[in-house]
Design a protein around this motif. Structure first.
Motif, mmCIF file in Angstrom:
data_model
loop_
_atom_site.group_PDB
_atom_site.id
_atom_site.type_symbol
_atom_site.label_atom_id
_atom_site.label_comp_id
_atom_site.label_asym_id
_atom_site.label_seq_id
_atom_site.Cartn_x
_atom_site.Cartn_y
_atom_site.Cartn_z
ATOM 1 N N LYS A 1 0.802 -1.218 0.000
ATOM 2 C CA LYS A 1 0.000 0.000 0.000
ATOM 3 C C LYS A 1 0.840 1.276 0.000
ATOM 4 O O LYS A 1 0.331 2.357 -0.296
ATOM 5 N N TYR B 1 -8.550 -10.021 -5.905
ATOM 6 C CA TYR B 1 -9.498 -8.908 -5.918
ATOM 7 C C TYR B 1 -10.766 -9.303 -5.163
ATOM 8 O O TYR B 1 -11.071 -10.487 -4.977
ATOM 9 N N GLU C 1 -13.997 -3.248 -9.296
ATOM 10 C CA GLU C 1 -13.009 -2.178 -9.417
ATOM 11 C C GLU C 1 -11.595 -2.713 -9.220
ATOM 12 O O GLU C 1 -10.682 -2.381 -9.984
ATOM 13 N N GLU C 2 -11.411 -3.547 -8.200
ATOM 14 C CA GLU C 2 -10.093 -4.122 -7.951
ATOM 15 C C GLU C 2 -9.684 -5.077 -9.069
ATOM 16 O O GLU C 2 -8.489 -5.165 -9.397
ATOM 17 N N ASN D 1 -8.466 -2.840 -11.908
ATOM 18 C CA ASN D 1 -7.158 -2.290 -11.544
ATOM 19 C C ASN D 1 -6.059 -3.335 -11.685
ATOM 20 O O ASN D 1 -4.957 -3.031 -12.178
ATOM 21 N N PHE E 1 -4.247 -6.462 -2.882
ATOM 22 C CA PHE E 1 -5.331 -5.914 -3.688
ATOM 23 C C PHE E 1 -4.905 -4.578 -4.288
ATOM 24 O O PHE E 1 -4.122 -3.842 -3.703
ATOM 25 N N GLU F 1 -6.392 -1.378 -4.924
ATOM 26 C CA GLU F 1 -7.559 -0.578 -4.568
ATOM 27 C C GLU F 1 -7.629 0.726 -5.361
ATOM 28 O O GLU F 1 -6.623 1.256 -5.783
#
Length: 221
Positions: free
Chosen positions: A13, A177, A181-182, A185, A219, A221
């Motif tokens: 992240k 995911y 959306e994930e 991405n 993930f 995000e």
């Protein structure tokens, strides 16, 4: 199968990603380049890989500390990294416990060549899906980060079997995911991923393959 962990997610992240930029700039061409796992994947453009994967002192230290503590590693313990790349995590683990017996392999000759001096004597070329040269339960811990999702399905099963076979304990990280959306991405960002599975699918596969170790999902995000 044992527990979901949270070791690498904080590191994951901490990086910023422009998903659409990677998708809209010759993505197919970049994927072909990335899958060679050479300079362009590790130290070339951000669109073909890491965009410069350099050793940053202490960057992997918190995770190395967690692994050593969680899996009760000490002097003499044996650790194998399946798809070790430049082996920066093994490097940090060795700094924390100098008498740890580390070993790693990868398909990237470029990455193996660019290991730091501390890990270079302990890494070699090998494919994750091919039989490992080790005895059953030879390692106190087998780890594999961001590797097995880059295998085709039939090879994924072989790799999981070997990780499970040679390790008394195991910990693997895969891209996944939880929503549309994930997924988009992930599809935009990934250059070498072959297995686009959601969390439930991964857990199902780990169970079907008889995997007994820990796991973590990253993930986008």
């Amino acid at each position: 199968m044992k527990e979901l962990k949270n070791f690498i997610t904080p590191i994951h992240k901490s990086a910023k990603r422009n998903y659409l930029d990677r998708m809209l700039n010759e993505k197919a061409k970049c994927v072909k380049i990335a899958k060679k796992f050479d300079f362009h994947y590790w130290d070339g453009s951000r669109r073909t890989g890491f965009g410069g994967y350099k050793y940053i002192p202490g960057h992997w230290k918190p995770m190395a500390e967690q692994l050593i503590k969680t899996y009760n590693l000490k002097a003499g313990s044996k650790v194998l990294d399946v798809g070790c790349g430049k082996a920066f995590l093994l490097h940090e683990m060795k700094l924390l416990e100098p008498k740890l017996n580390i070993m790693g392999f990868d398909i990237s000759k470029y990455a193996l060549k660019h290991n730091n001096a501390l890990t270079k004597p302990h890494v070699y070329y090998h494919r994750a899906q091919d039989p490992y040269k080790y005895k059953d339960k030879e390692f106190d811990l087998v780890i594999s980060l961001h590797v097995i999702h880059s295998l085709r399905f039939f090879d994924l099963k072989k790799a999981v079997h070997e990780i499970n076979r040679v390790g008394k304990q195991a910990y693997v990280v895969v891209e996944s995911y939880r929503n549309e959306e994930e997924l988009v991405n992930l599809q935009c960002w990934a250059t070498v991923c072959e297995c686009f599975f959601d969390v439930d699918e991964w857990i199902y596969l780990f169970t079907e393959f008889g995997y007994e170790g820990d796991y973590e999902f990253v993930f986008f995000e």
